[in-house]
Design an enzyme around this catalytic site. Structure first.
Site: not given
Length: 848
Positions: A511, A515, A549-550, A660
């Site tokens: 992550h 990614h 998002h991460d 994702d």
């Protein structure tokens, strides 16, 4: 004068009563008259007074006997100090006083009930015949008390029998009564409260009009006495309530540890206040217009234990009605009220009878609802409602302060997280900014819209340029509306934003920035290749959400963050990391020179932040199943509409999950490498859990890496394929996601079957070894083998030929809604998964 005899004086006084009256008024003191009256009462005696329920007044002689004309307030004071004082007791005392004032042989007290009927409240003689409780309705031509109550005027009669106005005579039948005075007890508004009946028996002097006047004067005190008693009782009740509220305030405000603690105390005190069996407190969620609760009164010792939160709309049930309207509901029989939900009683076996449900206000808004169930000694009264209205004010203050305390505590945790983040991260520096700015953004990138495209093949230094290429393209989608829309983005801000986002990804195995780049590319592909009808703002929100998002991912799952008591878990109880990713995104946007949305209008800015939050939270797989199920149901029914904002948000949420998980539909050789990286991150968490004495789940357990193929099969069938298929149903151009996942699923099945076959062979070899050892230990006798016996030292360890058929190549079972085919006989069905390193070690030659 010496010859004057007492008899002469007595005869003179009888013959001249006016002279006697004038002499007493002018020359005799009041105390002397009172002494004469006391001596006369001692000689005459007094009849006992009893209530019809069998109770006796404490002193069987009237408390008024010595103070008919003065200091009556002392008797009232004694009465009001007694907690058992009520209307019957006050009127009984007054009736006894009036009877003594006119020297009556007996008296009866009748009171009026709610049905406008007279009932006997007390009587002075036990020689009367036992009456019924109810004397009759208030109407003429029945009994004397009914007639007086009807006319509301006092009456003197010396002929109880035969009077057509009251042919039944006295209300309580007596054989000796011949003369009677009946006086109505009236309230200030001329409302009839009761009737006092005074009587003299046969052989006594009849009552005179003067005595009727004395009785009336005495009983005028009835209304005043009753008002005084009610006022005193009200004050005492208010004092008790004030003491109760003071105790509540001290208890709640001195120990505000959490919202749950305050709620438990409110429920306990609410039950004590109105003497209820159980209580519930529901808080109002104004955003979703729902009521929710986590603590419930079960009526057992372990009551008020926090449970799973329940929610229901504000327009449902008794509590919902109160929360919606602010109306107080006092329901005597719950099962006769259509708003009552019987399902809870059916599930728990508890019987709900009466309900008192009231709103809790703070600053004029309803913030909660307290519901009391089953009053222990009857039904809830108006007094209960009035008491709780005052109590509800303190409840509102307590809940408000508890929320403030929670906010302060959460702010402290946020501060700790911020310090931790700032110690690790920083913004991009000028050198990084200039290096990226000097690299020209290409006008076209070949094959970037292919679903098989590998973002991981792009060099780390060139990834920001590719991000800028895609972001600029999406920003330019606004130019179709306005020629000046291209100016709505600032390239310098985009560069700083992109580089700072890259810097805020930690160096964890999977992550990480690579990614994030791959997920953003997957979303860009969907936006550019499919015939969607997302708004330009929604497209931009989807892309930026994928890129961020991460952010600041620590390589650990939400469950691990909660178990390890991370400060993040203290701030966000659900979707812990996803909330942190969004908040970190907002933090970056607020940095100087990083706001890529600064040219949007205020409404657009608010909307895009809301969409980004929605999209980032959707990457929590715990929310995926509900979102996907709703979208699938809408699509199957043919009800999907791009004009429906809720439908579009469901597609956005599902698209975030698909992007994702983009590594799952990439070509096989690439996917095997990515799975190896993913599993390394999982195993590191499992190693940390094992070092803390915890048992990691199979996917996180490095010791079970050989089970990886089975786990990958389950992941593809249970999550990936359902996600990709509903995507393809709404956006057919995304079908390559399904095709890629199906192809990879076939490969993982082959590996899983091979692993199962190897396990079966290993078991067979172990079994053969054990049997061989048993034959050696037995030492059988040496005999000549017969012709029909075949001696062999080996067992057939090969599986039947049909086990090695190519059923794994049959792709008919790859649809997500079809069950996996049963393994051939002789195979085991192991559904766990080994790590990618195991797969790569066993498949390294053929996969690379």
């Amino acid at each position: 004068m010496a010859d004057l005899q007492p008899e002469t004086v007595t005869q003179f006084l009888f013959d001249n009563p006016d002279f006697l009256d004038s002499f007493v008024q002018q020359h005799v003191l009041e105390d002397k008259i009172r002494q004469w009256s006391q001596r006369k009462h001692k000689v005459q005696g007094h009849n006992p007074v009893a209530l019809t329920n069998g109770d006796l007044i404490k002193d069987q002689r009237s408390n008024w006997k010595n103070c008919v004309q003065s200091k009556k307030w002392r008797i009232l004071q004694d009465l009001t100090k007694d907690n058992t004082t009520n209307k019957a007791r006050v009127f009984t005392e007054l009736a006894a006083c009036a009877a003594e004032s006119v020297n009556a042989d007996g008296h009866n007290l009748y009171l009026v009930d709610e049905q406008n009927q007279l009932f006997l409240a007390s009587k002075s003689s036990r020689n009367q015949r036992a009456p019924t409780a109810c004397v009759g309705r208030i109407e003429p031509r029945t009994s004397l008390p009914a007639y007086v109550a009807y006319t509301k005027e006092s009456l003197l009669t010396n002929s109880l029998l035969g009077d057509p106005r009251f042919p039944l005579g006295m209300g309580v039948e007596t054989e000796r009564g011949v003369s009677a005075i009946a006086v109505p007890l009236l309230h200030g508004n001329n409302l009839i409260l009761g009737v006092v009946e005074l009587y003299r028996n046969y052989g006594s002097m009849p009552f005179s009009p003067e005595e009727e006047e004395v009785a009336e004067m005495m009983l005028v005190w009835a209304d005043i006495c009753m008002e005084y008693v009610e006022m005193y009782n009200s004050m005492m009740k208010q004092r008790k309530l004030n003491d109760f509220l003071l105790a509540v305030t001290k208890s709640i405000f001195q120990d505000i540890v959490s919202m749950d603690t305050v709620i438990m105390k409110i429920m306990n005190y609410a039950k004590k206040l109105v003497i209820a069996d159980r209580a519930s407190l529901f808080l109002v969620d104004t955003k979703s217009r729902e009521l929710y609760a986590r603590i419930f009164d079960t009526g057992r010792v372990e009551e008020h234990i926090p449970q799973k939160e329940i929610r229901f709309p504000m327009d449902r049930g008794v509590a919902g009605h109160v929360a919606s309207t602010g109306e107080v509901l006092n329901i005597a029989d719950a099962y006769t009220d259509s708003r009552f939900n019987r399902d809870v009683d059916l599930q728990t076996g508890y019987r709900t009878k009466s309900i008192l449900c009231m709103p809790i206000y703070n600053r004029g808004n309803i913030i909660g609802v307290v519901q009391m169930v089953n009053k222990i000694d009857g039904v809830f009264t108006k007094a209960d409602e009035e008491s709780f209205e005052t109590f509800a004010i303190y409840c509102g203050l307590a809940l408000h302060h508890a929320k403030l305390y929670d906010k302060i505590r959460r702010s402290e945790q946020k501060y700790r997280v911020a310090v931790e983040v700032l110690s690790y991260h920083s913004q991009c520096n000028d050198e990084e900014y200039m290096l990226t700015k000097n690299v020209p953004i290409p006008s076209d990138i070949p094959d970037i819209l292919d679903y098989d495209y590998s973002p991981w093949a792009i060099d780390s230094d060139h990834k920001p340029v590719y991000v800028l290429y895609m972001m600029r393209d999406i920003f330019k989608m606004h130019s179709h509306k306005n020629k000046n829309e291209e100016r709505r983005f600032d390239l310098d801000d985009m560069i700083r934003f992109t580089l700072t986002v890259r810097k805020n990804y930690r160096n964890v195995p999977y992550h990480n920035w690579a990614h994030a780049f791959s997920v953003a590319h997957a979303m860009f592909t969907v936006i550019k290749t499919s015939e969607h009808r997302f708004t330009p703002i929604e497209c931009l929100a989807l892309y930026v959400a994928c890129l961020c998002h991460d952010l600041d991912h620590r390589g650990k799952t939400n469950a691990f963050m909660v178990k390890s008591a991370s400060p993040l878990a203290a701030i966000y109880s659900t979707s812990t990391m996803e909330h942190h990713h969004f908040n970190h995104t907002v933090t970056i946007l607020q940095n100087e020179g990083h706001n890529i949305f600064k040219h949007l209008t205020s409404a657009e800015y608010k909307q895009i932040l809301s969409d980004i939050r929605h999209c980032i939270l959707a990457t929590d797989l715990a929310l995926f199943f509900a979102n996907r199920s709703r979208l699938q149901d809408i699509a199957d029914k043919g009800e999907f509409s791009w004009d429906n904002a809720d439908h579009r948000r469901l597609v956005m949420a599902n698209s975030m999950t698909a992007a994702d998980l983009c590594s799952m539909y990439k070509p096989w050789k690439l996917q095997v490498q990515l799975v190896d990286v993913i599993m390394e991150e999982f195993w590191q968490q499992g190693d940390e859990e094992r070092s803390q004495g915890l048992t990691p789940m199979p996917m996180m357990d490095r010791q079970k890496k050989n089970e990886l193929p089975h786990l990958e099969v389950g992941f593809l069938v249970g999550i990936c394929l359902p996600c990709y298929e509903v995507m393809a149903q709404i956006l057919p151009e995304t079908k390559p996601m399904v095709n890629g996942a199906v192809a990879n699923l076939k490969k993982w099945r082959e590996l899983a079957d091979k692993e199962a076959l190897e396990k079966e062979k290993e078991k067979e070899r172990e079994k053969q070894t054990e049997e061989t050892q048993d034959e050696v230990i037995k030492e059988p006798p040496v005999t000549k083998p017969s012709d029909d016996v075949i001696v062999t030292s080996e067992k057939n360890t090969l599986l039947p030929a049909d086990v090695l058929d190519d059923s794994a190549s049959d792709t008919s079972f790859l649809a997500a809604d079809k069950p996996l085919p049963d393994p051939p006989s002789g195979r085991t069905s192991n559904t766990s998964v080994p790590s990618e390193k195991t797969v790569l070690s066993s498949q390294s030659e053929e996969s690379r």
